[in-house]
Design an enzyme around this catalytic site. Sequence first.
Site, mmCIF file in Angstrom:
data_model
loop_
_atom_site.group_PDB
_atom_site.id
_atom_site.type_symbol
_atom_site.label_atom_id
_atom_site.label_comp_id
_atom_site.label_asym_id
_atom_site.label_seq_id
_atom_site.Cartn_x
_atom_site.Cartn_y
_atom_site.Cartn_z
ATOM 1 N N ARG A 89 -0.315 16.704 -2.548
ATOM 2 C CA ARG A 89 -1.683 16.228 -2.786
ATOM 3 C C ARG A 89 -2.478 17.349 -2.896
ATOM 4 O O ARG A 89 -2.377 18.295 -2.101
ATOM 5 C CB ARG A 89 -2.157 15.521 -1.435
ATOM 6 C CG ARG A 89 -1.364 14.087 -0.885
ATOM 7 C CD ARG A 89 -1.353 14.062 0.484
ATOM 8 N NE ARG A 89 -2.432 13.419 0.844
ATOM 9 C CZ ARG A 89 -2.852 12.193 1.173
ATOM 10 N NH1 ARG A 89 -2.033 11.530 0.788
ATOM 11 N NH2 ARG A 89 -3.895 11.996 1.534
ATOM 12 N N ARG A 117 -5.801 3.673 -8.487
ATOM 13 C CA ARG A 117 -7.378 3.610 -8.288
ATOM 14 C C ARG A 117 -7.656 2.099 -8.299
ATOM 15 O O ARG A 117 -8.766 1.926 -8.875
ATOM 16 C CB ARG A 117 -7.825 4.155 -9.809
ATOM 17 C CG ARG A 117 -7.199 5.600 -10.174
ATOM 18 C CD ARG A 117 -7.733 6.577 -9.208
ATOM 19 N NE ARG A 117 -9.134 6.758 -9.098
ATOM 20 C CZ ARG A 117 -9.648 6.660 -7.899
ATOM 21 N NH1 ARG A 117 -9.080 6.312 -6.768
ATOM 22 N NH2 ARG A 117 -11.125 6.938 -7.840
ATOM 23 N N ASP A 171 -4.812 6.126 -5.600
ATOM 24 C CA ASP A 171 -4.439 7.221 -6.163
ATOM 25 C C ASP A 171 -4.526 7.160 -7.736
ATOM 26 O O ASP A 171 -4.579 6.185 -8.381
ATOM 27 C CB ASP A 171 -2.865 7.891 -6.041
ATOM 28 C CG ASP A 171 -2.732 8.366 -4.556
ATOM 29 O OD1 ASP A 171 -3.677 8.982 -4.072
ATOM 30 O OD2 ASP A 171 -1.499 8.217 -4.040
ATOM 31 N N ASP A 225 0.796 -1.059 0.116
ATOM 32 C CA ASP A 225 -0.157 -0.031 0.038
ATOM 33 C C ASP A 225 0.908 1.027 0.030
ATOM 34 O O ASP A 225 2.003 0.944 0.157
ATOM 35 C CB ASP A 225 -0.882 0.088 1.170
ATOM 36 C CG ASP A 225 -1.523 1.177 1.490
ATOM 37 O OD1 ASP A 225 -2.044 1.763 0.791
ATOM 38 O OD2 ASP A 225 -1.511 1.551 2.887
ATOM 39 N N LYS A 226 0.256 2.471 -0.068
ATOM 40 C CA LYS A 226 1.320 3.546 -0.126
ATOM 41 C C LYS A 226 1.285 4.472 1.171
ATOM 42 O O LYS A 226 2.004 4.630 1.903
ATOM 43 C CB LYS A 226 1.032 4.340 -1.591
ATOM 44 C CG LYS A 226 1.897 5.623 -1.573
ATOM 45 C CD LYS A 226 1.331 6.633 -2.570
ATOM 46 C CE LYS A 226 -0.031 7.064 -2.228
ATOM 47 N NZ LYS A 226 0.116 7.962 -1.176
#
Length: 1202
Positions: free
Chosen positions: A639, A824, A721, A451-452
């Site tokens: 962001r 996404r 994202d 995951d980020k």
Amino acid sequence: GAKMSRRRTDSQGSLGPDDEAMPYSDDETDDELAVSSEGEPEAPPGAPHPPVETRPSDMGWKVKANDRAYHQLPEFQKKVFLCIKKSRYSGNAIKTYKYNAFTFLPLNLYEQLKRAANLYFLALLILQIIPEISTLPWYTTLIPLVVVLGVTAIKDLVDDLARHRMDKEINNRKSEVLLNGRFQEAKWRDIQVGDVVRMKKNDFIPADILLLSSSNPNSLCYVETAELDGETNLKFKMGLRVTDERLQEERQLAEFNALIECEEPNNRLDKFLGMMLWNREQYPLELDNMLLRGCKVRNTEECHGLVIFAGADTKIMRNGGKTRFKRTKIDELMNYMVYTIFALLLLVAAGLAIGHTYWYEDIGSKAWYLYDGKDQDASYRGFLSFWGYIIVLNTMVPISLYVSVEVIRLGQSKFINWDLQMYFAEKDTPAKARTTTLNEQLGQIEYIFSDKTGTLTQNIMAFKKCTIYLFKKHNHLLIFYCWNRYADKKFQFMDNYLVAHVRSKKDRDAMEFFKLLSLCHTVMVENKDGELVYQAASPDEGALVTAARNFGFVFLSRTQDTITIREMDQETTYEMLALLDFNSDRKRMSIIRTNFPDGRIRLYCKGADTVIYERLAPNSRHKETTQTALDVFANETLRTLCLCYKDISAQEYEAWSRKHKDAQLTLSNRDAALDRVYEQIENNLMLIGATAIEDKLQDGVPETIAKLAKADIKIWVLTGDKKETAENIGYSCSLLTDDMQIHYGEDVNEKLSIRQANRRNEPQTVYRRKKKPAEPFFTQPGKNALIITGGCWLHDGKRSEMNSLPQIDFVDMACECEAVICCRVTPKQKANVVSLVKKYKKAVTLSIGDGANDVNMIKTADIGVGISGQEGMQAVMSSDYAFAQFRYLQRLLLVHGRWSYIRMCKFLRFFFFKNFAFTLVHFWYSFFSGYSSQVAYEDWFITLYNLCYSSLPVLLVGLLDQDVNDRLSLKFPKLYLPGQQGTLFNYKNFFISLFHGIFVSLIIFFIPYGAFLQTMGQDGEAPSDYQSFAVVTASSLIFTVNLQISLDTSYWTFVNCFAVLGSIAIYFGIMFDIHSAGIHVIFPSIFTFTGAASNALRQPYLWLTIILTVGISLLPVICIQFLHKTIWPSVGDKVRHLGKEKKKQPSAFQRGRRSRRSAYAFSHSRGYADLISSGRSIRRRPAAPWSEFKETFVVFRCLRGR
């Protein structure tokens, strides 16, 4: 404008996959994932899919307040057994224990005997009791079996007693229940559905309860959900307005007689739908009105509630489902090998039985001195001999193998827990192995799925930049906020001009910009010792409200329908008409407020640029300038979020409000209905500007990724994202480098279509007859990287392209790349990606994440790692290993994983060898004993060989051995490759151990046999009797086995030396005791080898025989090891002899080549809307890009170069 009572949208519920929100129960098995990834396409956003256990439209659960008799009516009875019935409503007592005093022994034995090895030994024990075929006394099997079963049973008993204690403590907790018109103290176990209970500050909530009223304004109730999801930040629940107004007094609560109709008990922690019927009025209920069992009341002096679900029906108890059982590759291999040994055992026993049949016909029946008084023919004797040999040779299948493996794994798990280099002092978080069964699999990882946000990044947000119309001037002086007593001291911003501009109050856009930030959010505020403390649903949300606060727009308080802020020096309260909450499909949130003298109504909206730009009015200003600024921010890996507003007429709002109210009362698909209503008002927006927030990388992430890549581990980042952001992620953490060719979704689809077309054009007959190896997708030399979007697999609800094209082509293509980034993706898609690689590549996978949306991926991978970060503990609670920082992953894999794999392989190879060497002596002996299933050793030696004489040294090698130390393991990642290739333990190694065992057993039998053939002792007597022979073979075996493990030990400690010498000493000590005259007098039938040891070992001749046997057994091994280390050294041997470290190449790190767009609205988790306080736990991890200062990379590059 007409005021309306807002109802909170439940944006996630059971509708459509949600990027950042995932119910805990969404726990598909690999099979289900495989079905979903092959069969039906992924549902489009907004398409309904049923929840895990119940459809919300099934309102089959009825609860009557203050009426215990109602719930005992015949219509609520269910059949339990035959004609016995009981109420379908559970009592509030819970039971998590497995055994009681009567069931412990039978149940535990039944569970243990489900293990094939234990069942096999029980069958052997039964065979040994039959006198006809018993060749070994029953105790030779019973003692090891009882030890093995006993150790496991004691462990299970200790675990279960702890559960008993915990259940008792919980069931006896006290609570106040409304009985006979007044509140009385009662134990939790006596609470029933329909009871009204009173809870005080810091009380645990005893059941799933509908909040009726509290001592706070608007019946707001703060709860801590740490026991439910591990999160310590407070959540907010709110009672209905009608119950808040009418149910404050004890008398009012005693007269409360509403009927609640709601969904059946289920395990969805994120979902509740129901309806309250009271005084002929209907009121919708949802999760925000519910206090769930396991939570704790905080910052609320007193609250009252109605019990809806009790005991086993509560959501927390329904979530105590079984975790998916994971097994290692070595486990599976070990089981197959035990089956192979069993097949060998049957073959050998059958061969010897046939031998006995022929021997008896030719010799046995004709020798008068062998007559035993039984009239049995040769074939029947052969049949009995078969079972006799099954018993004699049973030690080929080692009973202590499984117990030894468990002990080694437990030890390795403790080493991970105790590793100070994986301890994060800042948060006082040590690494934790939450399972003890997977350690050696850590040494075989081929793919990591990460995951980020919160995993690669810190998930701590800082407001860095913004754009308001043409306003982009930046100077670099730190601002001091002495003029603002509410300013947050930790907030840093580098633009004095903007602050002065806002304070001058001349720019209407700038004022509106910060007013929007202070009003359009779902943050809750607490006043602690005069300090404002914000509780935000996500770090982004908190960062934006704090920014507004420091610029003079201070959010002070909120109620159900007002928000109070301080604009510069003036306090203003705005009436909030509606709050349109964030979710990952909408990617925006809005608030409708009024406080204009002329009664105007204004909608404020903030969201992702892609969503906002689609909804802007044609005459909206600043579109191009804002777009340019967004590109600049994205290139700096910030962001981004767009802010806009819209004025609404009273008539337009009136009409919309009616539709909104209807949507709130819908029982089926309430979320979809609300989303449609929101769409109707969020259009023709006017753009004000955009914000940019920084999310920094965690320490050591680029170095860790580079190191793991050198170990041939492929890393895939799965994030919510968008594509531009994902590319930034890749560059800033060294996953993508400038020498890589990057392929995007369109390119991928084209290549897959070409492959499909080629396959269709090939003649079917040729294809069927000879399966050609697939050509690579990327033929040009160099490294490739893949960046694909969820959109490649999900097209407006049509059949997913990834499903219509063969998945195996997609997996093949992705696996050809050095790096893959999937953007996404929803939690279910994350799990699907992991499942595809597991299925088609048969690779060992590891998933690492920190939020609730990673739980599915963590459970699907072979190994799940949870990071205990900013997002609560759901990931950790579902994981196999947990620690605080991504950088510890390299130590977990390259040190602990590699060592665990090497140790387990060495242990298993040696374990099989020592058992073959021990057991096959009986086989050679049978050729000289008429195949009569006689044993070559003394019975007690057979019983104690695996328990005392040979187990400790090999166990310590399995626990402590290391080929190179931890520093070199990290310095040379290539050492990890043997684990991925599985070269240290496979069928080849197994057969080498088998042949090694056969060779040693041959030597151990035939050298003493030759030496004994024509011998005279010193005293003139021949020592060539059976008992002396048994002593010599046994002594030779013990020396050989213990010296052999010494040759295989790479890392010597005092404990290893003690174990080897101790094992030999124990053998001689016990043997002399068992062969003594004293013990024979007490048990004459059991101990028959009286004086054999002392007699045999007096003879120097026999000591020379033992030395010769041991020497010849070990000589070939010493020669082979010498040749291997000098002529064919392994990577480990080379590293051990390598003194110098290779010089590092300076990294060719460049930034800013492409415009890489970033937007955090995609991940900003849904707020607490409506009540405003969503009780919805803040379980999601925002997925968003991170950023690092360019200067950092310059320094990094200099260091690398140095």
